[in-house]
Design a protein around this motif. Structure first.
Motif, mmCIF file in Angstrom:
data_model
loop_
_atom_site.group_PDB
_atom_site.id
_atom_site.type_symbol
_atom_site.label_atom_id
_atom_site.label_comp_id
_atom_site.label_asym_id
_atom_site.label_seq_id
_atom_site.Cartn_x
_atom_site.Cartn_y
_atom_site.Cartn_z
ATOM 1 N N PHE A 1 0.884 -1.223 -0.003
ATOM 2 C CA PHE A 1 -0.012 0.009 0.074
ATOM 3 C C PHE A 1 0.842 1.412 0.252
ATOM 4 O O PHE A 1 1.936 1.039 0.582
ATOM 5 C CB PHE A 1 -0.917 0.029 1.232
ATOM 6 N N GLY A 2 0.422 2.220 -0.803
ATOM 7 C CA GLY A 2 1.143 3.436 -0.921
ATOM 8 C C GLY A 2 0.613 4.771 0.025
ATOM 9 O O GLY A 2 0.021 4.638 0.937
ATOM 10 N N ASN A 3 0.984 5.824 -0.638
ATOM 11 C CA ASN A 3 0.479 7.319 -0.036
ATOM 12 C C ASN A 3 -0.690 7.405 -0.283
ATOM 13 O O ASN A 3 -1.445 8.151 0.698
ATOM 14 C CB ASN A 3 1.345 8.295 -0.596
ATOM 15 N N HIS A 4 -1.808 6.760 -0.985
ATOM 16 C CA HIS A 4 -3.082 6.835 -1.013
ATOM 17 C C HIS A 4 -3.672 6.182 -0.194
ATOM 18 O O HIS A 4 -4.922 6.392 0.453
ATOM 19 C CB HIS A 4 -3.606 6.885 -2.410
ATOM 20 N N VAL B 1 9.845 -12.323 -3.209
ATOM 21 C CA VAL B 1 9.299 -10.881 -3.065
ATOM 22 C C VAL B 1 9.544 -9.818 -2.206
ATOM 23 O O VAL B 1 9.319 -10.412 -1.136
ATOM 24 C CB VAL B 1 7.821 -10.849 -3.688
ATOM 25 N N TYR B 2 10.215 -8.886 -2.421
ATOM 26 C CA TYR B 2 10.571 -7.700 -1.327
ATOM 27 C C TYR B 2 9.734 -6.551 -1.316
ATOM 28 O O TYR B 2 9.376 -6.096 -2.400
ATOM 29 C CB TYR B 2 12.073 -7.500 -1.073
ATOM 30 N N GLY B 3 9.368 -5.969 -0.382
ATOM 31 C CA GLY B 3 8.550 -4.839 -0.329
ATOM 32 C C GLY B 3 8.144 -4.094 0.910
ATOM 33 O O GLY B 3 8.268 -4.754 1.926
ATOM 34 N N PHE B 4 7.444 -3.202 0.947
ATOM 35 C CA PHE B 4 7.109 -2.453 2.460
ATOM 36 C C PHE B 4 5.817 -1.831 1.886
ATOM 37 O O PHE B 4 5.491 -1.445 0.838
ATOM 38 C CB PHE B 4 8.013 -1.430 2.666
ATOM 39 N N SER B 5 5.042 -1.451 2.878
ATOM 40 C CA SER B 5 3.990 -0.354 2.650
ATOM 41 C C SER B 5 4.058 0.628 3.553
ATOM 42 O O SER B 5 4.671 0.656 4.500
ATOM 43 C CB SER B 5 2.575 -1.042 3.215
ATOM 44 N N TYR B 6 3.117 1.944 3.164
ATOM 45 C CA TYR B 6 3.377 3.149 3.987
ATOM 46 C C TYR B 6 2.473 2.783 5.037
ATOM 47 O O TYR B 6 1.264 2.529 5.029
ATOM 48 C CB TYR B 6 2.706 4.115 3.163
ATOM 49 N N GLN B 7 2.980 3.259 6.193
ATOM 50 C CA GLN B 7 2.350 3.437 7.506
ATOM 51 C C GLN B 7 1.547 4.567 7.519
ATOM 52 O O GLN B 7 0.213 4.636 8.217
ATOM 53 C CB GLN B 7 3.149 3.289 8.720
ATOM 54 N N HIS B 8 1.949 5.724 7.210
ATOM 55 C CA HIS B 8 1.284 7.025 7.098
ATOM 56 C C HIS B 8 1.242 7.490 5.663
ATOM 57 O O HIS B 8 2.075 6.789 4.809
ATOM 58 C CB HIS B 8 1.906 7.892 7.953
ATOM 59 N N ARG B 9 0.944 8.812 5.328
ATOM 60 C CA ARG B 9 0.795 9.215 4.107
ATOM 61 C C ARG B 9 2.046 9.440 3.337
ATOM 62 O O ARG B 9 2.189 9.151 2.238
ATOM 63 C CB ARG B 9 0.111 10.560 4.324
ATOM 64 N N ALA B 10 2.834 9.830 4.043
ATOM 65 C CA ALA B 10 4.467 10.207 3.486
ATOM 66 C C ALA B 10 5.419 9.333 3.943
ATOM 67 O O ALA B 10 5.641 8.808 5.281
ATOM 68 C CB ALA B 10 4.633 11.772 3.769
ATOM 69 N N VAL B 11 6.286 8.772 3.282
ATOM 70 C CA VAL B 11 7.530 8.284 3.278
ATOM 71 C C VAL B 11 8.397 8.811 2.768
ATOM 72 O O VAL B 11 8.745 8.978 1.469
ATOM 73 C CB VAL B 11 7.629 6.514 2.811
ATOM 74 N N LEU B 12 9.530 9.383 3.605
ATOM 75 C CA LEU B 12 10.373 10.631 2.787
ATOM 76 C C LEU B 12 11.712 10.143 2.959
ATOM 77 O O LEU B 12 12.737 10.798 2.264
ATOM 78 C CB LEU B 12 10.226 12.185 3.634
ATOM 79 N N GLY C 1 6.127 1.553 -8.569
ATOM 80 C CA GLY C 1 4.894 2.077 -8.372
ATOM 81 C C GLY C 1 4.908 3.588 -8.172
ATOM 82 O O GLY C 1 5.891 4.087 -7.699
ATOM 83 N N HIS C 2 3.626 4.178 -8.318
ATOM 84 C CA HIS C 2 3.632 5.679 -7.583
ATOM 85 C C HIS C 2 3.418 6.645 -8.854
ATOM 86 O O HIS C 2 2.648 7.592 -8.824
ATOM 87 C CB HIS C 2 4.588 6.291 -6.722
ATOM 88 N N ILE C 3 4.290 6.780 -9.912
ATOM 89 C CA ILE C 3 4.361 7.402 -11.311
ATOM 90 C C ILE C 3 3.285 6.855 -12.080
ATOM 91 O O ILE C 3 3.467 5.522 -12.481
ATOM 92 C CB ILE C 3 6.084 7.712 -11.687
ATOM 93 N N HIS C 4 2.561 7.772 -12.956
ATOM 94 C CA HIS C 4 1.485 7.118 -13.477
ATOM 95 C C HIS C 4 1.910 7.099 -14.842
ATOM 96 O O HIS C 4 1.116 6.597 -15.742
ATOM 97 C CB HIS C 4 0.333 7.977 -13.328
ATOM 98 N N LYS C 5 2.974 7.309 -15.206
ATOM 99 C CA LYS C 5 3.483 7.459 -16.531
ATOM 100 C C LYS C 5 4.325 5.918 -16.846
ATOM 101 O O LYS C 5 5.079 5.720 -16.078
ATOM 102 C CB LYS C 5 4.550 8.380 -16.917
ATOM 103 N N ARG C 6 3.874 5.193 -17.813
ATOM 104 C CA ARG C 6 4.737 3.821 -17.997
ATOM 105 C C ARG C 6 5.995 4.168 -18.501
ATOM 106 O O ARG C 6 6.130 4.950 -19.313
ATOM 107 C CB ARG C 6 3.859 3.198 -19.137
ATOM 108 N N GLU C 7 7.041 3.541 -17.970
ATOM 109 C CA GLU C 7 8.591 3.605 -18.166
ATOM 110 C C GLU C 7 9.475 2.505 -17.848
ATOM 111 O O GLU C 7 9.202 2.081 -16.633
ATOM 112 C CB GLU C 7 8.827 5.154 -17.867
ATOM 113 N N ILE C 8 10.163 2.241 -18.489
ATOM 114 C CA ILE C 8 11.406 1.237 -18.451
ATOM 115 C C ILE C 8 12.606 2.068 -18.004
ATOM 116 O O ILE C 8 13.264 2.691 -19.013
ATOM 117 C CB ILE C 8 11.561 0.457 -19.523
#
Length: 405
Positions: free
Chosen positions: A94-97, A136-147, A201-208
């Motif tokens: 889960f992300g910032n939203h 698979v490695y990862g994390f979720s946002y606990q609050h709105r922002a991870v800076l 994830g996070h950026i809505h533009k598809r890009e490699i």
């Protein structure tokens, strides 16, 4: 290694997006737009089943809002259950939203769903036929922002399998205001980390961003405004030994597009209407399309088409005659006269210099700092700022030429 896996990489589903700024559309279009994120999710699941993937990776912002609706919650839960019936796993962050502390409903997902349930980077194994195939490695946002930069927390194990890192964040030196800079990273750090694939994830533009290893933004699965144009969807990723192949799969039932029209030699509004209708028809939509028109270099004799409402009537006609393509708005600029006053004395020269040096962010800062105002504002991207500058120059140009009218 002699192993192979196939999975879907998607991000930014934004279920239940409110589609701000589109509420004035006809009810039929508005209904389709509000359903579009859910329909894109259905298509995602259908592709996973038809292509017999091993698992689906969803990298943040599955929901659009902190307070999720029951419809959004149940749609995602039903999607996971469909995957489970075909023995397809899902790895979710889960992300910032949709950060963890904001979620409305308990995550009563089926057993095939593996959630990164902490802001600390964790690893989750994937087994196929009792054999370890991937981690698979990862994390979720606990609050709105991870800076902070989280890349140092990703530590690959020595297991003989594919190592896939998920990260909902921004390239640290990214020169854009379209998205807030969360969980910033440097591309060089990702490339040197030893992982086989970085699912971003996070950026809505598809890009490699890189190919060795693959560092990939799939974009969102459904565009939400004319800032997010073109087909949206996911990537099908096939990994075997030292080879990784990507295939983009479009999912969005509605596309946003922009069309620029050079009006410098236009003389007849009837011919203009026919020309635009033909241009819109040439888009050959497989899906419904929402289009923004930009009329450039409008000649002086054509300005009354805009100021007296003729273009508005033309747009209404075009929208009534097409069921697949709807013009949601338009912009226009007239053939500039600024060259006539830019060199017209010291005052005018200083005025032109001031236009060039204006900092939109600095001017708007009091609005963003206002306790009520900032609730209704979103970050301005480069195009927004350019539009404001162009409109200011346009209005100034009109004022300086009032006596000529």
């Amino acid at each position: 290694m002699g192993k192979a896996i196939k999975f879907i990489h998607c991000a930014d589903l934004h279920l239940d997006s409110p589609f701000k700024g589109l509420k004035n559309l006809p009810e039929e279009w508005l209904t389709d737009i509000r359903k579009s994120t859910f329909k894109a999710l259905d298509r995602l699941i259908e592709q996973a089943i038809d292509l017999e993937v091993d698992f689906v990776i969803m990298v943040g912002d599955l929901f659009d809002q902190e307070q999720q609706s029951m419809q959004a919650h149940m749609a995602l839960r039903d999607a996971f259950q469909r995957l489970q019936s075909y023995n397809i796993h899902a790895f979710v962050s889960f992300g910032n939203h949709d950060f963890l502390s904001s979620q409305t409903f308990p995550r009563n997902y089926p057993d095939n769903v593996h959630v990164f349930d902490s802001e600390n980077v964790a690893e989750i194994p994937f087994y196929k036929n009792d054999q370890l195939m991937a981690k698979v490695y990862g994390f979720s946002y606990q609050h709105r922002a991870v800076l902070t930069n989280k890349v140092e927390e990703y530590q690959k194990t020595n297991d003989d399998c594919f190592h896939i890192a998920t990260l909902h964040g921004s390239l640290g030196n990214e020169n854009t205001n379209e998205h807030a800079i969360y969980a910033p990273f440097q591309l060089s750090d990702l490339k040197q980390s030893g992982f086989d694939y970085w699912a971003l994830g996070h950026i809505h533009k598809r890009e490699i961003l890189a190919e060795d290893p693959m560092v990939v933004y799939p974009g969102n699965i459904q565009g939400r405004s004319t800032k997010e144009t073109g087909a949206k969807g996911c990537y099908i990723v096939t990994m075997a030994d030292n080879q990784t192949n990507l295939e983009f799969i479009p999912l969005s039932p509605i596309e946003f597009r922009k069309m620029k029209l050079n009006a410098s030699d236009w003389t007849d509004i009837t011919n203009i209407t026919e020309e635009i209708a033909e241009r819109l028809q040439l888009q050959q939509p497989q899906e419904k399309i929402l289009t923004q028109l930009t009329f450039e270099q409008v000649p002086e004799h054509g300005e009354h088409w805009f100021t007296q409402g003729f273009i508005d009537e033309m747009i209404d006609y075009l929208n009534q005659t097409s069921h697949q393509n709807y013009v949601i708005n338009y912009k226009w600029n007239k053939a500039a006269k600024r060259s006539q006053w830019m060199q017209g004395g010291r005052f005018l020269e200083e005025l032109n210099d001031a236009l060039q040096e204006t900092e939109i962010d600095q001017i708007n800062q009091p609005l963003w700092q206002h306790i009520d105002g900032r609730k209704w504002l979103s970050n301005l991207d480069k195009e927004d700022k350019q539009d404001i500058e162009d409109e200011a120059a346009f209005l100034l140009d009109q004022l300086l030429h009032e006596k000529e009218v």
